[in-house]
Scaffold this motif. Structure first.
Motif, PDB file in Angstrom:
ATOM      1  N   UNK A 294       9.195  18.393 -21.328  1.00 27.42           N
ATOM      2  CA  UNK A 294      10.455  17.755 -21.707  1.00 27.42           C
ATOM      3  C   UNK A 294      11.595  18.011 -20.723  1.00 27.42           C
ATOM      4  N   UNK A 295      11.673  19.227 -20.193  1.00 29.08           N
ATOM      5  CA  UNK A 295      12.810  19.577 -19.330  1.00 29.08           C
ATOM      6  C   UNK A 295      12.498  19.361 -17.856  1.00 29.08           C
ATOM      7  N   UNK A 296      11.280  19.739 -17.440  1.00 29.08           N
ATOM      8  CA  UNK A 296      10.918  19.557 -16.031  1.00 29.08           C
ATOM      9  C   UNK A 296      10.264  18.210 -15.776  1.00 29.08           C
ATOM     10  N   UNK A 297       9.808  17.531 -16.838  1.00 27.97           N
ATOM     11  CA  UNK A 297       9.171  16.224 -16.667  1.00 27.97           C
ATOM     12  C   UNK A 297       7.814  16.307 -15.997  1.00 27.97           C
ATOM     13  N   UNK A 298       7.133  17.441 -16.144  1.00 25.39           N
ATOM     14  CA  UNK A 298       5.876  17.653 -15.443  1.00 25.39           C
ATOM     15  C   UNK A 298       4.654  17.429 -16.300  1.00 25.39           C
ATOM     16  N   UNK A 299       3.511  17.350 -15.630  1.00 22.46           N
ATOM     17  CA  UNK A 299       2.241  17.216 -16.337  1.00 22.46           C
ATOM     18  C   UNK A 299       1.561  18.594 -16.431  1.00 22.46           C
ATOM     19  N   UNK A 300       0.259  18.587 -16.728  1.00 21.34           N
ATOM     20  CA  UNK A 300      -0.450  19.852 -16.891  1.00 21.34           C
ATOM     21  C   UNK A 300      -0.456  20.707 -15.639  1.00 21.34           C
TER      22      UNK A 300
ATOM     23  N   UNK B  63       0.617  24.674 -15.271  1.00 21.92           N
ATOM     24  CA  UNK B  63      -0.160  25.709 -14.586  1.00 21.92           C
ATOM     25  C   UNK B  63       0.679  26.393 -13.516  1.00 21.92           C
ATOM     26  N   UNK B  64       1.488  25.617 -12.794  1.00 23.36           N
ATOM     27  CA  UNK B  64       2.343  26.187 -11.748  1.00 23.36           C
ATOM     28  C   UNK B  64       3.342  27.186 -12.322  1.00 23.36           C
ATOM     29  N   UNK B  65       4.028  26.827 -13.403  1.00 19.41           N
ATOM     30  CA  UNK B  65       5.052  27.732 -13.935  1.00 19.41           C
ATOM     31  C   UNK B  65       4.411  28.984 -14.534  1.00 19.41           C
ATOM     32  N   UNK B  66       3.237  28.834 -15.155  1.00 21.47           N
ATOM     33  CA  UNK B  66       2.512  30.018 -15.630  1.00 21.47           C
ATOM     34  C   UNK B  66       2.124  30.924 -14.466  1.00 21.47           C
ATOM     35  N   UNK B  67       1.697  30.300 -13.382  1.00 20.19           N
ATOM     36  CA  UNK B  67       1.308  31.056 -12.193  1.00 20.19           C
ATOM     37  C   UNK B  67       2.494  31.805 -11.612  1.00 20.19           C
TER      38      UNK B  67
ATOM     39  N   UNK C  81       5.828  12.973 -16.374  1.00 22.45           N
ATOM     40  CA  UNK C  81       4.500  12.857 -15.787  1.00 22.45           C
ATOM     41  C   UNK C  81       4.386  13.263 -14.340  1.00 22.45           C
ATOM     42  N   UNK C  82       5.343  14.032 -13.823  1.00 23.94           N
ATOM     43  CA  UNK C  82       5.278  14.472 -12.432  1.00 23.94           C
ATOM     44  C   UNK C  82       4.150  15.486 -12.242  1.00 23.94           C
ATOM     45  N   UNK C  83       3.420  15.365 -11.120  1.00 18.43           N
ATOM     46  CA  UNK C  83       2.482  16.432 -10.804  1.00 18.43           C
ATOM     47  C   UNK C  83       3.236  17.550 -10.090  1.00 18.43           C
TER      48      UNK C  83
END
Length: 624
Positions: free
Chosen positions: A254-260, A264-268, A320-322
């Motif tokens: 919702x905030x970053x507009x990213x996909x899965x 994974x990146x933010x968890x990393x 939906x950004x990668x």
């Protein structure tokens, strides 16, 4: 030796890999289960929601039910044998999971999830209680840092592996099953290399009632106020981390507009940051248990948590950004920095707390204190889930929930540091000493690990007591001139460190007698007491004759004497090298390179003012 050298030692490496492989499997299985239920079984949203909410509860429930029992087992019996039984239990659980994955038998998989919660519950008290038995005192922070780093990396890789393997078309359940069984077997094989860790309380009377034992374990955990508040600090770390990780998928979407891939990146980023922070603790603390890093960690969690909200909040304009497209977006690198820094400061926060609990708790109670810690951790994890759920129901977005958690961290930190001023005192000491000096320590192995001793040291600057306080591996009671004791700001540090003010006989006979009584009482309690036998700061850089007061102390309480010498302080900040006018200028030796040399202890019958003075002169050498 660097902390990474421990990975080549049998007394640490097999345990490290056993722990890391177990953390991998916990997370790989849980994420594979979520992927199966959410995407491959054709269930409706309501049923999926029931299972995904039930799963964390089933995993955490054993911590409430069996932590106290696990603590007793870890103290009554040899630990490496228990670890091997726990790893065999894990192999059985993963074998059942394989059947559940293959047949899509969800109730069986939920039973396995409960079993993996039991696996983690039983392993927890052993995990942190075995380290003080396997490691030297100076290795404790580095060892904890490696365990925290390994756990974070294993959890991250496990999450990714569980998701990725289960989503492979047609063969996902087989791949996930094969991987978790293989890792469980590898963990068992690694556990067979763990050296024996003898029982610390073999005569402990076992209590099979989990409820009465839980109450007793919590009582043991709360017996030492400093340790209990460290436990509260660790539990708060789990609260903060649970809120963060639970909200990250929503924040990503919702905030970053990213996909899965962005999730994974933010968890990393968070996991790598925590691992880096954990590893840095050894260098920043000088291989000591340095709880002064805890307030620094708390400050960083709040500062970068607030900045994370300021960097990006509200709904994203694009969805939906990668991960690559996200990184190219405006302001994304600020989010990357904030998430990584939160992880780094989380490492600064939690590693010293674990090392503090391990170093301050008697060995025969440590496993039960860790069990009590796990019970409180579990409670805070449940509260964190309720916190995030309640705020979400009130309409708050993930970024706002992060902000509230960061601000709440301030209140929790102030509460803990008010109850135990030692945390804040060590922080002030750590900042002052590391700002003013670059310290090299030699001979710290000569400092007794337990029991009373009198430390004698030359006196060069007004900062000598703080410098020693920041570098001695054990807490010591410092005897200092009462006027220095009453210096504003530093008075808080000295009072919290239980320093003993002293005055000359002509100035105040009463204060002098009180000092002698306090010194004797401290030595009788098995503490270290440090004195500066010259009776004042050197005026010319040379060591003045030692006064006979130390002989009075030894005559009243014969204890070993440890000679210390400070080198390189003459002419540094707050020494008396210059004139009064000259001292008002910017010091010429700011960030001076100084040394602390610790010599082998001298038996009390061989200790005299003259002989100790000669020994300290020899240790000090020509470098005043």
């Amino acid at each position: 030796m660097s902390q990474f050298g421990l990975l080549g030692k049998r007394r640490f490496a097999p345990f490290f890999w056993t722990q890391a492989l177990g953390a991998f499997n916990d997370n790989a299985f849980r994420n594979a289960l979520v992927m199966l239920v959410a995407f491959q079984m054709g269930l409706d949203d309501r049923t999926v929601g029931l299972y995904t909410n039930l799963a964390p509860a089933l995993f955490i429930l054993p911590f409430f039910l069996f932590s106290a029992t696990a603590g007793q087992l870890a103290e009554k019996y040899e630990k490496s044998r228990i670890i091997r039984y726990v790893k065999l239990f894990e192999i059985v659980a993963m074998t059942l999971a394989a059947y559940g994955f293959y047949t899509h038998h969800t109730p069986l998989l939920l039973v396995v999830l409960f079993m993996m919660g039991m696996h983690s519950t039983m392993f927890g008290p052993i995990k942190y209680a075995i380290l003080p038995q396997a490691l030297k005192n100076e290795e404790l922070v580095g060892g904890n840092g490696l365990v925290e780093m390994g756990t974070q990396m294993a959890m991250l890789v496990g999450m990714i592996a569980g998701n990725s393997l289960m989503l492979v078309a047609d063969v996902g359940p087989m791949l996930a099953s094969g991987a978790t069984i293989a890792v469980a077997v590898a963990g068992y094989l690694a556990s067979r290399r763990i050296p024996p860790a003898p029982a610390t309380a073999p005569d402990l009377k076992f209590n099979w009632n989990p409820f009465s034992e839980t109450a007793r374990v919590l009582g043991i955990t709360g017996a030492d106020r400093a340790v209990f508040n460290a436990v509260l600090g660790i539990s708060w770390f789990w609260f903060f981390g649970t809120v963060l990780i639970a909200q990250l998928p929503i924040y990503t979407r919702e905030t970053l507009g990213g996909d899965g891939s962005v999730n994974t990146l933010v968890l990393t980023l968070f996991s790598i940051g925590t691992g880096v922070g954990a590893l840095l603790c050894e260098k920043l603390s000088g291989k000591r248990v340095e709880i002064g890093l805890v307030p620094l960690g708390a400050f960083g969690l709040t500062a970068f948590g607030v900045d994370l909200y300021l960097a990006r909040h509200g709904l994203a304009a694009t969805r939906g950004l990668d991960w690559l497209a996200f990184l190219h977006g405006a302001g994304s690198w600020r989010v990357v920095l904030d998430l990584t820094a939160i992880g780094v400061f989380a490492g600064f926060y939690v590693v010293p707390l674990f090392a503090f609990v391990q170093s301050r708790t008697p060995r025969e109670r440590l496993s039960r204190v860790i069990a009590g810690n796990n019970i409180i951790n579990a409670l805070l994890i449940v509260l964190a889930a309720a916190f995030g759920l309640a705020l979400g129901r009130l309409g708050m977005d993930a970024a706002t929930i992060f902000l509230l958690a960061a601000l709440l961290n301030v209140l929790v930190a102030v509460y803990i540091f008010t109850l135990v001023p030692e945390f804040l005192m060590r922080f002030i000491t750590w900042v002052l000493v590391n700002t003013l000096y670059r310290v090299r320590v030699d001979g710290m192995q000569h400092l007794p690990e337990e029991g009373p001793a009198l430390l004698v040291c030359n006196h060069v600057s007004f900062m000598d007591a703080l410098l020693l306080m920041a570098n001695l591996r054990r807490p010591a009671r410092f005897v200092m001139y009462y006027r220095i004791f009453n210096v504003p700001l530093l008075r808080f540090v000295f009072r919290t460190a239980k320093a003993i003010p002293i005055a000359g006989h002509k100035e105040s006979p009463a204060v002098l007698q009180q000092a002698y009584d306090a010194i004797d009482a401290a030595l009788a309690e098995g503490e270290l007491v440090c004195i500066f036998p010259e009776g004042g700061l050197t005026a010319d850089g040379e060591i003045a004759p030692f006064r006979p007061g130390l002989e009075k102390i030894l005559a009243r309480r014969p204890v070993p004497v440890v000679p210390l010498a400070l080198r390189g302080l003459w002419g540094s900040v707050w020494s008396r090298r210059d004139t009064r006018l000259g001292r008002m200028r910017l010091p010429r030796r700011f960030r001076a390179r100084v040394e602390l040399v610790v010599d082998a202890s001298v038996p009390p019958q061989a200790a005299s003012a003259a002989s100790l003075e000669a020994r300290v002169r020899e240790l000090r050498g020509e470098l005043a």
